[in-house]
Design an enzyme around this catalytic site. Sequence first.
Site, PDB file in Angstrom:
ATOM      1  N   CYS A  74       0.907   5.190  10.077  1.00  0.00           N
ATOM      2  CA  CYS A  74       1.342   5.254   8.683  1.00  0.00           C
ATOM      3  C   CYS A  74       2.367   6.385   8.607  1.00  0.00           C
ATOM      4  O   CYS A  74       3.361   6.341   9.323  1.00  0.00           O
ATOM      5  CB  CYS A  74       0.146   5.454   7.747  1.00  0.00           C
ATOM      6  SG  CYS A  74      -0.965   6.800   8.202  1.00  0.00           S
TER       7      CYS A  74
ATOM      8  N   ARG B  29      -8.900  15.916   1.722  1.00  0.00           N
ATOM      9  CA  ARG B  29      -9.007  14.650   1.004  1.00  0.00           C
ATOM     10  C   ARG B  29     -10.233  14.602   0.075  1.00  0.00           C
ATOM     11  O   ARG B  29     -10.214  13.935  -0.951  1.00  0.00           O
ATOM     12  CB  ARG B  29      -9.075  13.491   1.993  1.00  0.00           C
ATOM     13  CG  ARG B  29      -7.811  13.319   2.830  1.00  0.00           C
ATOM     14  CD  ARG B  29      -6.623  12.906   1.968  1.00  0.00           C
ATOM     15  NE  ARG B  29      -5.438  12.668   2.773  1.00  0.00           N
ATOM     16  CZ  ARG B  29      -4.410  13.505   2.861  1.00  0.00           C
ATOM     17  NH1 ARG B  29      -4.450  14.654   2.187  1.00  0.00           N
ATOM     18  NH2 ARG B  29      -3.359  13.222   3.603  1.00  0.00           N
TER      19      ARG B  29
END
Length: 825
Positions: free
Chosen positions: A372, A418
């Site tokens: 990604c 996160r």
Amino acid sequence: MEHILTPKVENVKLVDKFNAKASPLGTLYLTTTHLIFVSNASASAPMAAPPPEPPNPMGEGAGASGGGGATNLGGFVHGGAKKELWILHTLMHTVEKPLLTTSGTQLRILCSHFQSASFIIQRDRDAHDVYLSLMALSKPKEFKDLYCFTYNPTGQVQKSTGWFFHDLDAEYQRMGVPNENWTLCSMNDQHRLCPTYPQKIFIPILASQAIIEGSSRFRSKGRLPVLTYLHKNNAAIVRCAQPLVGISGVRSSYDEKYVECLRKATPRSPFIYVIDTRPAMNAMANRAGGKGYENEKYYENINFSFKGIENIHKMRSSLKAMMTSVANATTMEGFMSELANSSWLKHVKAVLDASVAIKNCILEGKSVIVHCSDGWDRTSQTCALACLMLDGYYRTFQGFQALIEKDWLAFGHKFTDRCGHLDGDPNEVSPNFTQFLDAVWQLTQLSPQLFQFNERYLITIHEHVYSCQYGTFIGNSERERELLGLREKTYSLWGYLTANYDDYTNPLYERSTQMEVMRPTTAPQNIKFWSGLFCRFESGAHTREPIIDLLSVTQNHTTSLEDHGRQLSKTIGQMTSLIANAKATGAMRRMLPTSPSNKPSVTESETSLTSSSSSSTISHPLQMSSNAANADFEHMEKKFTDLKASIMEQCQSSKQRFLGFLSLKLPQSIAGLHSTTPSKVTPPISKEKAIKNDSSQRATSSSPQFIPMSEAEFNSDVVLSKELLEAEIDSVAVDWKSLRSSLTCPCGFRLDDNATTKIHCRRCGCVFCKRCIHRKVPLPGHLSKKPMPLCSTCCKLIDYPTPDSDDEPDEMNALDAFEELNSMT
């Protein structure tokens, strides 16, 4: 304690959003770990001090996740008693203090595991103190302030348990690596090459040191392409970060050669797939920042494609919008409209579609490179899901833990950033791991027979990712966890889950499917809203008796009865052998279960003298004693035989109801899975490490039948006491109380909601909440001697210490469970 400005506030109202008039009034307590609300009891004055933490204060709040949860949330009590609400500080995602109202100041708490609570505090000064305290306690500044560094449970596994269950080397060896195409690279020792990768990485054997170093310099964060999974057809999944192409289209001959080495590592493969999980527009925008994607003009023999998974900011906004739709749901139309506008299910489908594409590449025999932006969010999602579909091992208890260890922990998913474990940049927070677990749950709904674990297993893992109760998910990389010394200072979640794996067993799992490749159909109509996670604390949103829970209880009950029946068969065989030997030798007196103390003993010589005197017409006392002994043994043998027959009837009846329920209540595709033999419903009982005799082999039988014991298995010198026989009979509950009729735990907590774990005590058959099941102990009436959950009262009745004592934790339970799970896989 310096963050707690006020430890206690009285006359606080806990708002009931469905019925404001039923909102209880009580006292709010702040401790160093929990926020606790205790309602005022009608028959007693409010508590003057915070309630003591239960034996497992983390246990009950897991709700649907089973034990080990991070909060105690169940607290409804009937009869005018108290209601308790426990919330762990580290689970608080948002603490809001709206404007002052006429009834007082409102304090609203939203948690990362999707619970919410609203309080009304009369004095604004008290509300402000509580607000400032919670803001400081819920977002620690440093790692040392996290809950895992002070968490010290009583009567559970030792601190080291679980940390050494999974080894990255062993996982690659299971795949057949290293081999003639892949080799271990030592260039990342001490994390010199890439600080966010594990120290041991596997690369193509054709790649030279210069090529490896050049490729690392050309990839974002130094995350060069490395092996993460090798399929049995030699096709590989390789993960990395985006190349540093930039707006001018910079090239790297080292990286291009390295990609060619990756292609050659797959025999007879003319090209290699490169999957960029981002939308094409996002990847093009990254070129302006000096990054980008591979150009097919320069990378020979690649097949490049984008998959369109959005970035962390989109996912964060999507989850927030979805939870708003859950909180504000009043009509069906409104809920469905807001759910669709959140696009959460659309994003989950995009992740699944990309994972299916990777899986299909591997099945074609072609290797695939996945990345990604930086290779630690969407790359971890899609690689892990593809492995889950390709390899049945990853769909087991231990395999799923190994998958998370490999693709999430070892390869540097930033859990601390996160999940917002520390007070940091809120723009770094994103529910990537929550989305991954949601995608796994979608797969379990499509093919439930392929997964050894149930929904509660996923929910428990999700909760502890945010709770910081265990050190497993603390830190952004393997290097950071090593520097923090988490293995030495904290407990591992894997140790707890393994010791309690019975709570997370899927009754529909078939071991024969472990070699199957999963081929899911990700059509839009197959993607569902996961109410078990996102609505787990919404009262009225769940069934009173879920199908899977009912099947699990039936399976556990049947397994307990079968184990009890085997123990009774053994005991009956022992008694039969003893009686036969006693009759043959005339030594009935030695075989009496109990020896009356008020009767004079008779010597061997008197016995011989009496037996030789055949002319007497009056029965000798020894003969009368022998006759009575025969009668006692016959009565006891009849009692055991009748009980055995009753248990066999119970087992057969339970199995028939189980299979009948499957055929009536479940879809035909699921019911048909178990229409052949009952042995597929009950998993085989694995060999227990604690059993040191030949009878343990019976526990490994996969056939739930009672096998007569041979005389060779028994020792004729064993003396069976009446107390021992009664202990075997009374230690196992033949009848279990149904979940539907169990509304309240004896401690007072409500059991009729989805946020409370319900466990049967194996001795009394009653239903308890998680914190009332103090520990697991072996039962005299079970042949396997496998530790079973018991309530504190039953622990005392079988003379087994409760966790209130200072005994060492039962380490063998977790280690035995780990060995048993490994034997299953």
